[in-house]
Write a protein that holds these residues in place. Structure first.
Motif, mmCIF file in Angstrom:
data_model
loop_
_atom_site.group_PDB
_atom_site.id
_atom_site.type_symbol
_atom_site.label_atom_id
_atom_site.label_comp_id
_atom_site.label_asym_id
_atom_site.label_seq_id
_atom_site.Cartn_x
_atom_site.Cartn_y
_atom_site.Cartn_z
ATOM 1 N N VAL A 1 -44.231 24.585 8.354
ATOM 2 C CA VAL A 1 -44.507 25.041 6.994
ATOM 3 C C VAL A 1 -44.301 23.891 6.009
ATOM 4 C CG1 VAL A 1 -43.756 26.567 5.144
ATOM 5 C CG2 VAL A 1 -44.048 27.470 7.443
ATOM 6 N N VAL B 1 -47.161 22.532 3.578
ATOM 7 C CA VAL B 1 -46.937 22.436 2.133
ATOM 8 C C VAL B 1 -47.142 21.011 1.654
ATOM 9 C CG1 VAL B 1 -45.137 22.525 0.378
ATOM 10 C CG2 VAL B 1 -45.421 24.429 1.947
ATOM 11 N N MET C 1 -49.953 19.701 -0.988
ATOM 12 C CA MET C 1 -49.595 19.032 -2.238
ATOM 13 C C MET C 1 -50.223 17.648 -2.320
ATOM 14 S SD MET C 1 -47.761 21.328 -3.656
ATOM 15 C CE MET C 1 -47.043 20.523 -5.067
ATOM 16 N N VAL D 1 -54.424 35.799 -12.308
ATOM 17 C CA VAL D 1 -53.802 35.774 -10.992
ATOM 18 C C VAL D 1 -52.409 35.169 -11.088
ATOM 19 C CG1 VAL D 1 -55.924 35.808 -9.669
ATOM 20 C CG2 VAL D 1 -54.989 33.628 -10.405
ATOM 21 N N SER D 2 -51.764 35.382 -12.248
ATOM 22 C CA SER D 2 -50.379 34.945 -12.402
ATOM 23 C C SER D 2 -49.468 35.812 -11.533
ATOM 24 C CB SER D 2 -49.970 35.074 -13.866
ATOM 25 O OG SER D 2 -48.660 35.545 -13.975
ATOM 26 N N LEU D 3 -48.372 35.206 -11.114
ATOM 27 C CA LEU D 3 -47.403 35.919 -10.276
ATOM 28 C C LEU D 3 -46.787 37.112 -10.989
ATOM 29 C CD1 LEU D 3 -45.255 33.329 -8.328
ATOM 30 C CD2 LEU D 3 -46.824 35.025 -7.450
ATOM 31 N N ILE E 1 -49.112 33.495 3.655
ATOM 32 C CA ILE E 1 -47.788 32.847 3.702
ATOM 33 C C ILE E 1 -46.868 33.534 4.706
ATOM 34 C CG2 ILE E 1 -47.918 31.961 1.336
ATOM 35 C CD1 ILE E 1 -45.648 34.184 0.876
ATOM 36 N N VAL F 1 -48.231 29.857 -13.605
ATOM 37 C CA VAL F 1 -47.748 30.468 -12.374
ATOM 38 C C VAL F 1 -48.889 31.206 -11.688
ATOM 39 C CG1 VAL F 1 -45.345 30.606 -13.046
ATOM 40 C CG2 VAL F 1 -46.876 32.469 -13.639
ATOM 41 N N SER F 2 -50.104 30.678 -11.854
ATOM 42 C CA SER F 2 -51.249 31.248 -11.154
ATOM 43 C C SER F 2 -51.139 30.935 -9.668
ATOM 44 C CB SER F 2 -52.536 30.641 -11.715
ATOM 45 O OG SER F 2 -53.455 30.402 -10.694
ATOM 46 N N LEU F 3 -51.728 31.817 -8.882
ATOM 47 C CA LEU F 3 -51.699 31.647 -7.425
ATOM 48 C C LEU F 3 -52.435 30.389 -6.984
ATOM 49 C CD1 LEU F 3 -52.273 35.081 -5.710
ATOM 50 C CD2 LEU F 3 -50.290 33.612 -5.617
ATOM 51 N N LEU F 4 -53.299 29.862 -7.826
ATOM 52 C CA LEU F 4 -54.052 28.681 -7.420
ATOM 53 C C LEU F 4 -53.355 27.386 -7.803
ATOM 54 C CD1 LEU F 4 -57.811 29.498 -7.838
ATOM 55 C CD2 LEU F 4 -56.326 29.632 -5.861
ATOM 56 N N ASN F 5 -52.242 27.492 -8.517
ATOM 57 C CA ASN F 5 -51.434 26.315 -8.791
ATOM 58 C C ASN F 5 -50.732 25.923 -7.485
ATOM 59 O OD1 ASN F 5 -49.555 24.429 -9.525
ATOM 60 N ND2 ASN F 5 -48.729 25.608 -11.240
ATOM 61 N N PRO F 6 -50.982 24.713 -6.977
ATOM 62 C CA PRO F 6 -50.412 24.374 -5.666
ATOM 63 C C PRO F 6 -48.893 24.394 -5.662
ATOM 64 C CG PRO F 6 -51.386 22.452 -6.714
ATOM 65 C CD PRO F 6 -51.775 23.631 -7.539
ATOM 66 N N ALA F 7 -48.264 24.183 -6.830
ATOM 67 C CA ALA F 7 -46.804 24.266 -6.866
ATOM 68 C C ALA F 7 -46.361 25.698 -6.549
ATOM 69 C CB ALA F 7 -46.287 23.841 -8.239
ATOM 70 N N VAL F 8 -47.096 26.680 -7.073
ATOM 71 C CA VAL F 8 -46.780 28.079 -6.781
ATOM 72 C C VAL F 8 -46.958 28.343 -5.284
ATOM 73 C CG1 VAL F 8 -47.498 30.465 -7.143
ATOM 74 C CG2 VAL F 8 -47.405 28.894 -9.088
ATOM 75 N N LEU F 9 -48.069 27.842 -4.746
ATOM 76 C CA LEU F 9 -48.331 28.054 -3.314
ATOM 77 C C LEU F 9 -47.279 27.371 -2.457
ATOM 78 C CD1 LEU F 9 -52.165 27.815 -3.297
ATOM 79 C CD2 LEU F 9 -50.830 29.645 -2.273
ATOM 80 N N ALA F 10 -46.902 26.160 -2.854
ATOM 81 C CA ALA F 10 -45.849 25.459 -2.108
ATOM 82 C C ALA F 10 -44.583 26.307 -2.114
ATOM 83 C CB ALA F 10 -45.585 24.094 -2.739
ATOM 84 N N LEU G 1 -44.395 29.585 -2.532
ATOM 85 C CA LEU G 1 -44.608 30.798 -1.732
ATOM 86 C C LEU G 1 -44.421 30.519 -0.238
ATOM 87 C CD1 LEU G 1 -47.732 32.368 -3.492
ATOM 88 C CD2 LEU G 1 -45.538 33.489 -3.196
ATOM 89 N N PHE G 2 -45.095 29.469 0.245
ATOM 90 C CA PHE G 2 -44.959 29.108 1.659
ATOM 91 C C PHE G 2 -43.490 28.848 2.004
ATOM 92 C CE2 PHE G 2 -49.553 27.857 1.729
ATOM 93 C CZ PHE G 2 -49.908 28.517 2.884
ATOM 94 N N PHE H 1 -40.841 20.792 -7.561
ATOM 95 C CA PHE H 1 -42.077 21.484 -7.934
ATOM 96 C C PHE H 1 -42.029 22.170 -9.292
ATOM 97 C CE2 PHE H 1 -42.289 21.713 -3.176
ATOM 98 C CZ PHE H 1 -43.312 20.802 -3.058
ATOM 99 N N LEU I 1 -40.737 29.934 -9.116
ATOM 100 C CA LEU I 1 -41.228 31.314 -9.178
ATOM 101 C C LEU I 1 -41.967 31.669 -7.888
ATOM 102 C CD1 LEU I 1 -40.712 33.120 -11.648
ATOM 103 C CD2 LEU I 1 -43.178 33.227 -11.881
ATOM 104 N N ALA J 1 -40.813 34.590 -5.259
ATOM 105 C CA ALA J 1 -41.752 35.641 -4.866
ATOM 106 C C ALA J 1 -41.971 35.615 -3.356
ATOM 107 C CB ALA J 1 -43.080 35.459 -5.606
#
Lengths: 772, 772
Positions: free
Chosen positions: A432, A436, A440, A576-578, A682, B576-585, B587-588, B668, B674, B678
């Motif tokens: 993971v 990630v 990034m 699509v905000s959290l 995820i 904090v959109s789901l497409l922001n890679p920091a958010v995805l990082a 989440l993972f 991040f 966030l 989540a």
């Protein structure tokens, strides 16, 4: 190549005004055909080898028949599902909720993936006896037969996938405007966003095929395996692959069904999906956001160059994969680590080739950010490498985690199970982190800060880079079950012990490559899904503008320009905000779906295995002299049971994967779907790695004990480890790999049903509409 | 109440200009004190009962000493950790990265939670022998002693939590402006956002305490349990709770340590967290977004009313919980289902009381949207109910899932394990659906479409509603281990079989309430974390404006108004959109952290149990006549081993929970944090339910076989089920419940380190800064 360019010229002249494709683009269809030619060559080469004595031929024939019977049955079920989905897509396109080309493209995607499964299985089942016979001459001879047969699968997959993609692109780009002017694909404007969005849904065919191949294959193989082991090994005390066991042919068929056809279809989907998603994102990045445009070139011309980038990488990977097959050789006295080293040589050199050669190719292609894109390719290769190494660490008994499980098995089966679950849950950490980091690095290096879509294009390129050498990595994967079956054939036909020893050596290496292959499949599924997820939003944007376009036409009876929606205001519209509760609802549901789906596939194995156990017990009871070797077991019956069970048991999980995204979309809208996909991705990634590696570690802990540690075979530690291995079987071969499919299929379903979702309250869902 | 109102008047007059608190607010501190008074009353009542004969007293004393020794040791470790964190917070506040009040509030949160553990354990360990003795008279007498002792724990938890919150609020609202004018809390402006944000971090003390209580307790209890079972039951063939087993006292201590103190601290944290987060969200909703303001009232006055809402619900819940304790009675010939019914009566009536009485109270309070808030309360109650029922369905052997496991155990242990894992993974479906529905209903009904924060306030209210009857639900939870220990005491002191039968009946009911309690703890953790997550962003906003404020002061040497940042432009800033890679990082990483943390706690149990196994084996070997009952086992040594192991093994998981959010935050940024929270929340919820329910189902499948199904005790099916039960032990009592803590603690850590994170590139993280 000269001829192709001429054909292009003719098309552009007779069709609409289309910019010429970059010369390098043609590498795609050319290498695809080269891959298929080499696949035929390797197949013929293998078929010329002798299949051994009559008993060997007989056994091989039985496995072959079982495998083909399974495929026939599966394709029948798949056919029905395809027919239903085809009609649904037709209806959707009738109501303008789907492009009318999609239903047909859906069929070809499924067809090509299905053909791969057919050719792969045919080759593998023809190769096993030949590999066993060759192994009676030398280790290297056995290795060559098994690996080249595996390479047929690998090359067929990459060849068909790339051919499907490039042919459809030619048709959509040049053919359609000529055949149906002013229809389906707009002629005057830049057609690339529309074409790439349509092509995204091609993946749906491959996804559906993969679902049945991977989930059905996973259920089949483990039902046969668990059934054969529980009655044969445990109750009747006969060894593995013993011809007296009625389930043994089914078990051998299962290896082909699960690890050849299932794995192939899984990676076919990732391979095609990553190329399609990357193309869509590249086009969107330059046409919508405008940055990345090449000076002096139109958006159309720039878009073509971005579309070509993943094609070039795939083409280069095919050439290197073919070379890698020729690089693998071994001495006859090679030990385990030397065998692994010779396979690794092929893998390392092909990866190195990608790393070195992609830079000049991307430069020649004329990509303005070729250096950044090249770094994304490297990122993808490194992620694949790290996942592979991490998988090896956690599942090989050369390392501490698996040895710890063996040690705990010496205390009790319960502690061995606890330790194995802990190893599995821990083993997700490094992969993971690698995924990630890969996301990034490629996002930011590609320029995601200024242009979100360009960043996501970078992530897509990383996925393509990781999968570029698939031709060879899949060859080493498919090699495993062939070597395994060769061993089974040697055992059943009573060949000399030395032959079985050689095939066992080949098989053991196959276990390692299989484990690495699974990690690779999961990692690539994650990266591909990331790219698909982003491309999904692209699709939505397009559907939305098309819908409005149609509405306007209907209302006003005139043509207006489609609305200009930038990615930015689009993101505002679809929040699509959290903190959007629809996103959270999707995320929670996605995580729960991953677990629920795994429960279904696990339990399916349990039920199917129970049926097999009963049948084997019945045969032992009713067929006279079966255990003395005088009565003939009814192999076909066991094959039929596994086949029927696999088809029956996969319906419910399949429905979950298809229905959940549609329902969530209708209730919670686009935001809910995006949350769902992210949640499944995820959680599914961590859960799949946990299950695959726990299963692999239990298996090898058992093998570690079998080589003489903690009392060796028959000791209490061994019995405890066998329990762990049995629990691990559906973990690593059914539930774990099936999650890759769930992740990708749910995304594909969302893509093709995007129009339907958007039609409900502009994608905001029932919940949103209720409260407005 | 008259006296209190006068005190208020004095405070407001001598302090700053503060609006009076709503009269109903005072119900908070009053009922908190009432809860504590009743706790003392129930404690005294219990202590007046006779403790039985000398042997019973001796055993009870041994358990008591073991439990206190454990607590002492734990508090020593906790003390060190608190000292370190206290210094860190002091340093942070010195650099203006944290409010200077937080370090002290952190201490009181931890202190009160610790006191709950102390009183709860003291009561429980004093009650077990008394319950056993009372059970020798009648079933009802035993029930009364055990339940009222449990009620001490329940009431102490809600009493201390509510007292801590209300006293600090009084101090911050009235006291501080008087003592330190123009300091810490602004005097002239509306101080509520600042006060509620500061109070959020109080939860950190409770969280840290809960981490040690729940994780340490979980490791302790299962190390002792697995150790006692593996050697005692399996190797030496002596029954459970046999006095000859040296680990038996440790096992009994473990029940108290894990299920009384651990569960109490866990729910203390949820209870306090939900009230604090809801207050912060309510204030933010009316002061920032402006909607929800009451006509004719200032933002300050409106905010006070919103703050009072959760307090009123908690106060009402306390009164109803006390009444419910008195409602529970049973006949002496009551069977299992009648016993459950009598406990359910208390639970149902207190829930019904909340449902009916909260509506008029919220109306009287003057909430403009009292009807919507009331629906949120109902949503919370229903979610709790559904989770409880679903847990019962999946883990009670009255239903199909658990019986299926027992049936599979009849085939082999491996199939029983596969089935149990499948049951666990499936069982998340309904609870997650309930949580999602609860979130959606309360968000939208509360008005989330127009005012995001008001919607989140609704979610918080649902959490408070669900937890409002905690005083009673926790009583039924703590009752379980008391009944269990009573049984142990009866067994060890050789009481009449009829006594043991009665305590067994009480204990069996305790298993059901414990399973429901675990589901409840997980569900409330999810809702509370949701609210905390949202409140976290509030905290960030505030820290950010304070930081800018300080910066401006430093640079210009003058005072400027703090920046006005609405939630909307704030959300743009922190994408904090789901497409922001920091958010995805994030989440993972969050998903992987949930798995990794579980691996750590599982393995900790394994290691600790191994130590225990060795010690028990040593005593059986070295102490003469121990198995004949003439040699005296060294109980204390086993207690000491479990205690030391628990403290040692919890350090690493604790570090993960504390360090990961800080590192992700620094690398991040806020978006990454966030995403992390989540990701841990959504994956942790499904994973925790999977583990808790799989463990519960295995346990009860074993019990189902023990009552005579599939061959009963000693049959192969039973042996297979025992393996399942042993694997399930760390699942359900260590790893599963520890995830609740992980989810909440990571959120709390993020809240208190918000200042630090924001200081790095305005919360955007190193990655973001690198690429800008």
């Amino acid at each position: 190549m000269e001829g192709n360019t001429t054909a292009l010229t003719v098309l552009t002249q007779t069709g609409a005004d289309r910019a010429a494709l970059p010369l390098l683009w043609w590498l795609g269809p050319i290498t695809a055909i080269v891959a298929l030619i080499f696949a035929i060559h390797f197949y013929k080469q293998m078929m010329q080898k002798p299949e051994g004595n009559d008993k060997m031929k007989f056994i091989a024939q039985a496995v072959r028949e079982g495998a083909m019977a399974y495929l026939q049955r599966q394709y029948k079920v798949v056919g029905i599902v395809f027919a239903i989905l085809f009609v649904i897509f037709l209806v959707l396109s009738f109501f303008k909720l789907q492009n009318p080309i999609v239903p047909f493209a859906f069929l070809t995607g499924g067809l090509f993936s299905g053909l791969c499964g057919f050719f792969g299985m045919k080759t593998a089942t023809n190769a096993s006896a030949r590999a066993a016979f060759a192994a009676s001459n030398s280790l290297n001879a056995g290795l060559q037969v098994a690996l080249r047969a595996g390479a047929v699968m690998g090359l067929v997959v990459v060849g068909f996938a790339l051919l499907d993609i490039t042919l459809w692109f030619l048709l959509l780009y040049f053919g359609f405007p000529m055949i149906f002017p002013n229809n389906f694909i707009s002629v005057t404007a830049n057609p690339l966003p529309q074409i790439t969005a349509i092509m995204l849904s091609f993946g749906m065919g491959a996804s559906t095929q993969a679902l049945f191949a991977r989930v059905g294959g996973g259920i089949y193989t483990k039902a046969a395996d668990v059934g054969a082991d529980l009655v044969g090994k445990v109750e009747a005390n006969i060894p593995e692959d013993d011809p007296r066991n009625p389930a043994t042919i089914a078990d051998n068929v299962g290896d082909n069904v699960g690890d050849v056809a299932g794995m192939g279809a899984d990676l076919y989907e990732s391979y095609a999906g990553s190329i399609l998603a990357t193309s869509a994102l590249g086009v969107a990045a330059v046409t919508l956001a405008g940055s990345g445009l090449i000076p002096g070139k139109s958006p159309l011309e720039t878009g073509l160059i971005y579309i070509t980038a993943p094609i070039v990488l795939a083409a280069l990977g095919i050439v290197l994969s073919i070379l890698a097959v020729y690089l693998v050789k071994t001495r006859d006295d090679a030990d385990q680590s030397q065998l692994i080293a010779s396979l690794s040589r092929g893998l390392n050199l092909s990866s190195l080739g990608i790393a070195v050669l992609s830079l000049p190719l991307l430069y020649i292609l004329g990509l303005p950010n070729f250096l950044a894109v090249w770094i994304c390719v490297l990122a993808g290769l490194v992620v694949g490498l790290v996942i592979g190494k991490s998988t090896e660490y956690y599942t090989s008994h050369a390392f501490k985690p698996t040895r710890d499980i063996a040690e705990q098995a010496d205390t009790s089966s319960a502690t061995a199970l606890i330790e194995g679950l802990a190893v599995g849950m821990e083993s997700g950490g490094i992969p993971v982190a690698a995924v990630v980091t890969g996301i990034m690095v490629s996002y930011y290096v590609a320029g995601g800060v200024d242009n979100l879509l360009m960043g996501l294009f970078g992530v897509g390129i990383a996925a393509v880079g990781m999968l570029s050498t698939l031709g060879f990595t899949l060859a080493t994967d498919a090699y495993g079950p062939i070597a395994d079956n060769a061993g089974g054939n040697a055992e059943m036909s009573g060949l000399d012990r030395s032959v079985r020893q050689r095939t066992d050596e080949l098989d053991a290496v196959g276990n390692t490559t299989a484990a690495i292959g699974k990690g690779f499949a999961i990692g690539s599924a994650a990266l591909t899904s990331m790219a698909l997820l982003a491309a999904y939003l692209e699709e939505i944007r397009l559907v939305l503008s098309e819908l409005r376009h149609v509405e306007e036409l209907l209302v006003r009876g005139e043509m207006i320009p489609v609305m200009k929606m930038t990615m930015d205001n689009f993101m505002d519209f679809y929040n699509v905000s959290l903190l959007n509760p629809a996103v959270l609802a999707g995320l929670f549901t996605g995580a729960a779906t991953a677990f629920f789906f795994s429960a279904m596939t696990m339990r399916a194995v349990g039920r199917a295995a129970t049926g097999m156990v009963e049948e084997v017990r019945r045969q032992f009871r009713e067929i006279e002299g079966i255990l003395e070797g005088t009565g003939r077991p009814d192999y076909a019956r066991c094959v039929a049971i596994s086949t029927a069970a696999a088809q029956r048991e996969m319906i419910a999980p399949a429905m979950v994967a298809i229905i959940v995204p549609v329902v969530i979309g209708i209730v919670f809208g686009i935001a809910g779907v995006l949350g769902l996909l992210a949640g499944t991705l995820i959680t599914g990634l961590s859960l799949a790695i946990t299950m695959s590696n726990a299963g692999g570690a239990w298996d090898n802990a058992k093998k570690y004990i079998e080589v003489g540690k903690f009392g060796g075979k028959g000791s209490p530690a061994h019995k405890a480890a066998v329990i762990g291995d049995t629990v691990g079987d559906p973990f690593k071969d059914t539930a774990g790999p099936s999650l890759n499919i769930l992740i990708k299929l749910m995304t594909m379903v969302s893509v093709v049903f995007a129009g339907l979702i958007v039609a409900f309250g502009n994608g905001q869902g029932i919940i949103y509409m209720l409260f407005h």
